[in-house]
Design a protein around this motif. Structure first.
Motif, short mmCIF file in Angstrom:
data_model
loop_
_atom_site.label_atom_id
_atom_site.label_comp_id
_atom_site.label_asym_id
_atom_site.label_seq_id
_atom_site.Cartn_x
_atom_site.Cartn_y
_atom_site.Cartn_z
N VAL A 76 -22.04 -2.37 54.87
CA VAL A 76 -21.34 -2.99 53.74
C VAL A 76 -22.31 -3.33 52.63
O VAL A 76 -22.06 -3.06 51.45
N CYS A 77 -23.44 -3.92 52.99
CA CYS A 77 -24.42 -4.33 51.98
C CYS A 77 -24.98 -3.14 51.22
O CYS A 77 -25.14 -3.19 49.99
N HIS A 78 -25.29 -2.07 51.94
CA HIS A 78 -25.84 -0.88 51.26
C HIS A 78 -24.82 -0.31 50.28
O HIS A 78 -25.17 0.04 49.14
N VAL A 79 -23.56 -0.22 50.69
CA VAL A 79 -22.54 0.36 49.82
C VAL A 79 -22.31 -0.55 48.61
O VAL A 79 -22.24 -0.07 47.46
N LEU A 80 -22.20 -1.84 48.83
CA LEU A 80 -21.99 -2.76 47.71
C LEU A 80 -23.18 -2.76 46.76
O LEU A 80 -23.01 -2.85 45.53
N LYS A 81 -24.36 -2.66 47.31
CA LYS A 81 -25.56 -2.61 46.46
C LYS A 81 -25.54 -1.35 45.59
O LYS A 81 -25.92 -1.39 44.42
N ASN A 82 -25.07 -0.25 46.16
CA ASN A 82 -24.97 0.99 45.38
C ASN A 82 -23.95 0.88 44.25
O ASN A 82 -23.96 1.69 43.33
N HIS A 83 -23.07 -0.12 44.34
CA HIS A 83 -22.09 -0.35 43.29
C HIS A 83 -22.55 -1.45 42.32
O HIS A 83 -21.74 -2.02 41.59
N GLY A 84 -23.85 -1.73 42.34
CA GLY A 84 -24.42 -2.63 41.34
C GLY A 84 -24.38 -4.11 41.65
O GLY A 84 -24.57 -4.93 40.76
N THR A 85 -24.12 -4.48 42.91
CA THR A 85 -24.07 -5.89 43.27
C THR A 85 -25.29 -6.25 44.12
O THR A 85 -26.08 -5.38 44.51
N GLN A 86 -25.44 -7.55 44.41
CA GLN A 86 -26.59 -8.02 45.18
C GLN A 86 -26.12 -8.79 46.42
O GLN A 86 -26.17 -10.02 46.48
#
Length: 228
Positions: A76-86
Motif C-alpha cells: 500500500v505504501c509503495h503504491v500510494l507513494k507512487n501517486h505522490g503521497t508520503q
C-alpha cells in the motif's frame, strides 16, 4: 487475476469468505460502500459510499504467511507513494499520513474443504471528509484517482509477495516506512500497561522495545499508543 465489483456489500472480506466456492482465485473484490466494514481485533472500518477504496484480494494461502500483513502494508505504501503521497506505517499494519490513519488492513486465513485461502482486505480513505466522533485519529489522503486502477496496483504487489513469501526485503522495506522507531509508547500485556521506547523490529516484524525499568520486550501483536 479475476475481478468482482460490488456497489454495496457488508464487507469485502466477508463476501470473499461466504462466496469462495464460486470465486476464481486469485480475485480482486472491490466495493463502492461497505455497510459493515471490519478491522483488526473486532473493530469496524468506516466505509462511506464513493469516498474510499474498499478491496479484498483472495488467493490460495501460501504455507508461510507470517509476513503477509506487513507485506500488504508495504505494498500500500509503495503504491500510494507512487501517486505522490508520503505514507507511513504505524505498527502493526495501519497506514498513516500527516499524523492521521488513512488505511487499515485485515488479513484472514480460512479453509474451504481441503483448501486454505487468504482474504486480505484493504480500506483506504481517499476523499472522506467527515468521520464519526469515535474515530478521532482517522484522516483522508485527499487523493483523486482511478480507484479501480489503484486497487489493481495494490493487489498485484500483494500477489507478488504471496508468490514469494520468503522475500527478505519485506522486513527492510517495512522498517523504512515505520514511523514509531525511537518513539516513546505505551502498550498493554496481560492486562498490565507499560511505557517503553521502540528500538527496532525483528525478522518477523515484531516490535522490539525497552521498558522504562530496562526490561526488553518483543511485541508480536496488539495495539500501541505513541506518547506525545
Amino acid at each position: 487475476m479475476h475481478e468482482i465489483f460490488l456497489k454495496t456489500v457488508n464487507s469485502t472480506n466477508t463476501y470473499a469468505k461466504e462466496n469462495i466456492t464460486s470465486i476464481k482465485t486469485p480475485c480482486l473484490i472491490t466495493a463502492d460502500e461497505q455497510t459493515a466494514g471490519r478491522g483488526r481485533r473486532g473493530n469496524s472500518f468506516f466505509s462511506p459510499k464513493n469516498t474510499g477504496l474498499y478491496m479484498t484480494v483472495v488467493f490460495s494461502s501460501p504455507e508461510n504467511c507470517e509476513l503477509l500483513t506487513p507485506a500488504a502494508a508495504v505494498a500500500v505504501c509503495h503504491v500510494l507513494k507512487n501517486h505522490g503521497t508520503q505514507p507511513q506505517i504505524k505498527w502493526v499494519n495501519d497506514v498513516f499520513m500527516n499524523g492521521r490513519k488513512v488505511c487499515g488492513i485485515l488479513t484472514e486465513r480460512f479453509s474451504c474443504g481441503q483448501n486454505s485461502f487468504i482474504a486480505l482486505g484493504v480500506g483506504i480513505n481517499l476523499t472522506t471528509e467527515s468521520f464519526p466522533e469515535n474515530l478521532p485519529a482517522a484522516g483522508s489522503i485527499n487523493l483523486e484517482c482511478d480507484k479501480a486502477e489503484l486497487a489493481r496496483e495494490i493487489a498485484q504487489k500483494i500477489l507478488e509477495y504471496a508468490e514469494n513469501p520468503d522475500d527478505e526485503s519485506v522486513v527492510s522495506e517495512y522498517r523504512k516506512f515505520l514511523f514509531v522507531l525511537g518513539k516513546n509508547i505505551t502498550y498493554s500485556k496481560n492486562n498490565v500497561e507499560y511505557s517503553a521506547v521502540v528500538n527496532d523490529i525483528n525478522e518477523q516484524c515484531n516490535l522490539i522495545v525497552t521498558r522504562t525499568d530496562g526490561t526488553r520486550d518483543i511485541l508480536s501483536s496488539g495495539e500501541i499508543s505513541i506518547k506525545i
